[in-house]
Write a protein that holds these residues in place. Sequence first.
Motif, PDB file in Angstrom:
ATOM      1  N   GLU A  85       4.326   1.949  -3.509  1.00  0.00           N
ATOM      2  CA  GLU A  85       5.405   2.762  -4.043  1.00  0.00           C
ATOM      3  C   GLU A  85       5.131   4.209  -3.659  1.00  0.00           C
ATOM      4  O   GLU A  85       3.978   4.622  -3.543  1.00  0.00           O
ATOM      5  CB  GLU A  85       5.481   2.669  -5.578  1.00  0.00           C
ATOM      6  CG  GLU A  85       5.748   1.282  -6.127  1.00  0.00           C
ATOM      7  CD  GLU A  85       7.164   0.794  -5.886  1.00  0.00           C
ATOM      8  OE1 GLU A  85       8.008   1.582  -5.398  1.00  0.00           O
ATOM      9  OE2 GLU A  85       7.417  -0.382  -6.172  1.00  0.00           O
ATOM     10  N   THR A  86       6.190   4.955  -3.474  1.00  0.00           N
ATOM     11  CA  THR A  86       6.062   6.360  -3.131  1.00  0.00           C
ATOM     12  C   THR A  86       6.124   7.188  -4.412  1.00  0.00           C
ATOM     13  O   THR A  86       7.133   7.144  -5.121  1.00  0.00           O
ATOM     14  CB  THR A  86       7.213   6.775  -2.198  1.00  0.00           C
ATOM     15  OG1 THR A  86       7.299   5.803  -1.154  1.00  0.00           O
ATOM     16  CG2 THR A  86       6.976   8.131  -1.609  1.00  0.00           C
ATOM     17  N   ALA A  87       5.055   7.895  -4.694  1.00  0.00           N
ATOM     18  CA  ALA A  87       5.031   8.732  -5.890  1.00  0.00           C
ATOM     19  C   ALA A  87       5.891   9.973  -5.674  1.00  0.00           C
ATOM     20  O   ALA A  87       6.110  10.387  -4.539  1.00  0.00           O
ATOM     21  CB  ALA A  87       3.597   9.125  -6.219  1.00  0.00           C
ATOM     22  N   ASN A  88       6.386  10.532  -6.768  1.00  0.00           N
ATOM     23  CA  ASN A  88       7.233  11.718  -6.654  1.00  0.00           C
ATOM     24  C   ASN A  88       6.430  13.013  -6.694  1.00  0.00           C
ATOM     25  O   ASN A  88       6.813  14.002  -6.087  1.00  0.00           O
ATOM     26  CB  ASN A  88       8.278  11.740  -7.767  1.00  0.00           C
ATOM     27  CG  ASN A  88       9.164  10.520  -7.738  1.00  0.00           C
ATOM     28  OD1 ASN A  88       9.154   9.710  -8.660  1.00  0.00           O
ATOM     29  ND2 ASN A  88       9.901  10.349  -6.662  1.00  0.00           N
ATOM     30  N   CYS A 101       1.330   2.641  -6.683  1.00  0.00           N
ATOM     31  CA  CYS A 101       1.302   3.985  -6.104  1.00  0.00           C
ATOM     32  C   CYS A 101      -0.044   4.243  -5.436  1.00  0.00           C
ATOM     33  O   CYS A 101      -0.111   4.799  -4.339  1.00  0.00           O
ATOM     34  CB  CYS A 101       1.545   5.045  -7.183  1.00  0.00           C
ATOM     35  SG  CYS A 101       3.274   5.182  -7.659  1.00  0.00           S
ATOM     36  N   LEU A 119      -2.412  11.959  -1.064  1.00  0.00           N
ATOM     37  CA  LEU A 119      -1.183  12.560  -1.595  1.00  0.00           C
ATOM     38  C   LEU A 119      -1.578  13.888  -2.221  1.00  0.00           C
ATOM     39  O   LEU A 119      -2.527  13.959  -2.999  1.00  0.00           O
ATOM     40  CB  LEU A 119      -0.563  11.636  -2.651  1.00  0.00           C
ATOM     41  CG  LEU A 119       0.651  12.180  -3.412  1.00  0.00           C
ATOM     42  CD1 LEU A 119       1.894  12.166  -2.541  1.00  0.00           C
ATOM     43  CD2 LEU A 119       0.897  11.352  -4.682  1.00  0.00           C
ATOM     44  N   ARG A 140      -5.973   3.159   3.805  1.00  0.00           N
ATOM     45  CA  ARG A 140      -5.647   1.775   3.466  1.00  0.00           C
ATOM     46  C   ARG A 140      -6.838   0.844   3.706  1.00  0.00           C
ATOM     47  O   ARG A 140      -6.932  -0.206   3.080  1.00  0.00           O
ATOM     48  CB  ARG A 140      -4.437   1.329   4.299  1.00  0.00           C
ATOM     49  CG  ARG A 140      -3.534   0.374   3.578  1.00  0.00           C
ATOM     50  CD  ARG A 140      -2.264   0.111   4.354  1.00  0.00           C
ATOM     51  NE  ARG A 140      -1.161   0.924   3.871  1.00  0.00           N
ATOM     52  CZ  ARG A 140      -0.370   1.678   4.628  1.00  0.00           C
ATOM     53  NH1 ARG A 140      -0.550   1.722   5.921  1.00  0.00           N
ATOM     54  NH2 ARG A 140       0.602   2.366   4.088  1.00  0.00           N
ATOM     55  N   LEU A 178      -2.933   7.678   6.305  1.00  0.00           N
ATOM     56  CA  LEU A 178      -2.711   6.663   5.269  1.00  0.00           C
ATOM     57  C   LEU A 178      -3.267   5.316   5.728  1.00  0.00           C
ATOM     58  O   LEU A 178      -3.823   4.561   4.937  1.00  0.00           O
ATOM     59  CB  LEU A 178      -1.222   6.536   4.938  1.00  0.00           C
ATOM     60  CG  LEU A 178      -0.589   7.726   4.216  1.00  0.00           C
ATOM     61  CD1 LEU A 178       0.873   7.433   3.893  1.00  0.00           C
ATOM     62  CD2 LEU A 178      -1.339   8.079   2.934  1.00  0.00           C
ATOM     63  N   PHE A 218      -0.118   2.733  -2.108  1.00  0.00           N
ATOM     64  CA  PHE A 218       0.969   3.216  -1.243  1.00  0.00           C
ATOM     65  C   PHE A 218       2.142   2.243  -1.140  1.00  0.00           C
ATOM     66  O   PHE A 218       2.967   2.355  -0.227  1.00  0.00           O
ATOM     67  CB  PHE A 218       0.482   3.547   0.184  1.00  0.00           C
ATOM     68  CG  PHE A 218      -0.769   4.370   0.239  1.00  0.00           C
ATOM     69  CD1 PHE A 218      -1.014   5.358  -0.692  1.00  0.00           C
ATOM     70  CD2 PHE A 218      -1.713   4.143   1.232  1.00  0.00           C
ATOM     71  CE1 PHE A 218      -2.174   6.122  -0.634  1.00  0.00           C
ATOM     72  CE2 PHE A 218      -2.880   4.899   1.302  1.00  0.00           C
ATOM     73  CZ  PHE A 218      -3.110   5.887   0.365  1.00  0.00           C
ATOM     74  N   TYR A 235       2.678  13.233   1.129  1.00  0.00           N
ATOM     75  CA  TYR A 235       1.728  12.262   1.662  1.00  0.00           C
ATOM     76  C   TYR A 235       1.067  12.748   2.944  1.00  0.00           C
ATOM     77  O   TYR A 235       1.653  13.536   3.705  1.00  0.00           O
ATOM     78  CB  TYR A 235       2.424  10.924   1.925  1.00  0.00           C
ATOM     79  CG  TYR A 235       2.576  10.096   0.672  1.00  0.00           C
ATOM     80  CD1 TYR A 235       1.560   9.241   0.261  1.00  0.00           C
ATOM     81  CD2 TYR A 235       3.711  10.216  -0.120  1.00  0.00           C
ATOM     82  CE1 TYR A 235       1.685   8.491  -0.898  1.00  0.00           C
ATOM     83  CE2 TYR A 235       3.851   9.480  -1.286  1.00  0.00           C
ATOM     84  CZ  TYR A 235       2.832   8.615  -1.669  1.00  0.00           C
ATOM     85  OH  TYR A 235       2.939   7.896  -2.818  1.00  0.00           O
ATOM     86  N   LYS A 262       0.936   9.221   8.596  1.00  0.00           N
ATOM     87  CA  LYS A 262       0.886   7.757   8.656  1.00  0.00           C
ATOM     88  C   LYS A 262      -0.486   7.266   9.083  1.00  0.00           C
ATOM     89  O   LYS A 262      -1.019   6.300   8.557  1.00  0.00           O
ATOM     90  CB  LYS A 262       1.932   7.254   9.664  1.00  0.00           C
ATOM     91  CG  LYS A 262       3.191   6.755   8.995  1.00  0.00           C
ATOM     92  CD  LYS A 262       4.064   6.016   9.992  1.00  0.00           C
ATOM     93  CE  LYS A 262       5.329   5.537   9.317  1.00  0.00           C
ATOM     94  NZ  LYS A 262       6.304   4.995  10.264  1.00  0.00           N
ATOM     95  N   LYS A 269       6.101   9.219 -11.135  1.00  0.00           N
ATOM     96  CA  LYS A 269       6.939   8.308 -10.367  1.00  0.00           C
ATOM     97  C   LYS A 269       8.154   7.932 -11.203  1.00  0.00           C
ATOM     98  O   LYS A 269       8.038   7.573 -12.376  1.00  0.00           O
ATOM     99  CB  LYS A 269       6.149   7.044 -10.013  1.00  0.00           C
ATOM    100  CG  LYS A 269       6.977   5.897  -9.461  1.00  0.00           C
ATOM    101  CD  LYS A 269       7.473   6.188  -8.060  1.00  0.00           C
ATOM    102  CE  LYS A 269       8.396   5.109  -7.554  1.00  0.00           C
ATOM    103  NZ  LYS A 269       9.036   5.497  -6.286  1.00  0.00           N
TER     104      LYS A 269
END
Lengths: 215, 266
Positions: free
Chosen positions: B72-75, B67, B87, B102, B98, B70, B92, B95, B30
């Motif tokens: 933050e969005t990991a690279n 991360c 991921l 969650r 996820l 979720f 990802y 939705k 990230k």
Amino acid sequence: MSLLTMILKMSEGLGKTCAIFFLTLLFSLPLGMLVALLRMSKNKIVSSVVRFVITVLRGTPLMLQLLAVTYGPYYLFGANVSRNKLIPVVIAFSINYAAYFAEIYRGGIESIPAGQYEAAEVLGYSRFQTFVRIVLPQVIKRILPSVTNEVVTLVKDTSMAFTVSYQEMFTIGKQIANSQTSFVPFIVAGVFYYVFNFVVDRVMGGIEKRLNYYK
Amino acid sequence: MREEMETVSEKTEKTGTASAPILEIRNLQKAFDRVAVLRDISFSINPGNVVTVIGPSGSGKSTLLRCASFLETANDGDILYDGEYALKGGVYASKKELGRFRTLFGMVFQNFNLFPHYSVMKNICEPTVLRGVSKEEARDRAVSLLKKMGLEGKENAYPCQLSGGQQQRVAIARALALKPEILFFDEPTSALDPELTGEVLKVIRQLAEDRMTMVVVTHEMSFAHAVSHRVIFMDGGYIMEEGSPEQIFQDPQQERTKKFLSNYKQ
């Protein structure tokens, strides 16, 4: 003309003054929220256009906007000036006040800490649920003093409807003042606006107090 | 189902090697505006375990949790919950997926992030009810969790009427009411007065005894020593060292770990 006759004559216009006031609030408060949300849109084009419109509405006189909405259709399209002036007056006021409310809402929404959104997200709130249940109630509490400011100004601004000869209280007062060459109607108008705003102040204060159950 | 999980995890050893990891992170990366915060993070945690993450400020500890949850969005890298990809190689899941993942984790924030306009009861109940649990059931859960947190009688209080320690315990109850499989703590006591950290740490310790799976980012070294199955030391976006609390605190192998811990002892 006796003072009492003046007061009674001007009171006849109070209904129209109240009509401008309440209808403007009815339309501009929600419209302002829509404008605020568009202003904060992630779409750069949408937010820039809305931003520009807001600067125009806030940067030009309300009186000019009143004239433009009321007589603009006649000059532009030759359309008849509507006989019921309440419609163009309320349109002009609502659009103008929506621009101010939009900026107040935006300030309020942006002041809510990111942690509130994050907590809601992790707890499974949808974006809509987060806005309606978590963000909006807190925004309302925070912006109430600024909204009260605008509402108080609106009470006084209704007098601007005289520029398009809408027969509200101040327009009548001005006519009496002219025909009687008297300053008294203006004093009567001043007292009317003060009493009106006294009530507004009490009502808004009451709402603020009711939202004081948390910090 | 939750009760089944608990009995299973009670049977597993302290290290919990018998079951599959509930959370697995592989080669997570990230960066914020080209500044790498997580460079290559891999670790996993099994049900019933407690992993604490220690390290200097800016080492990426909080970003790691953010991360995983979720926020933050990991690279790049993988995040797996219960063996399923949330991921995969920096991409990802949908939705909807996820949203399902969650429901598996809960998060406790440094600044509590309670909803100030809701009573304690509503803070705990509303998220539960929004997930489809009946109001009665949500209420029952809240009441028993508040009792567990030592907050009986605070049902109708508002967050602003509570101390920081009490607020954080409400936040923990709120997370637990959703019955997560794993709970993340992001420096749960860093915003508290020293005299209030104890009551929060006590609650977390109690959860550890109940075999709650937890990842705790903390600066409380003695707490980390006492409560964890595994300790991760992070620095500069890397996991520098990982091991049992005894290993990390009594016999650290890396120079950076030694230096960090010695700074702490002063």
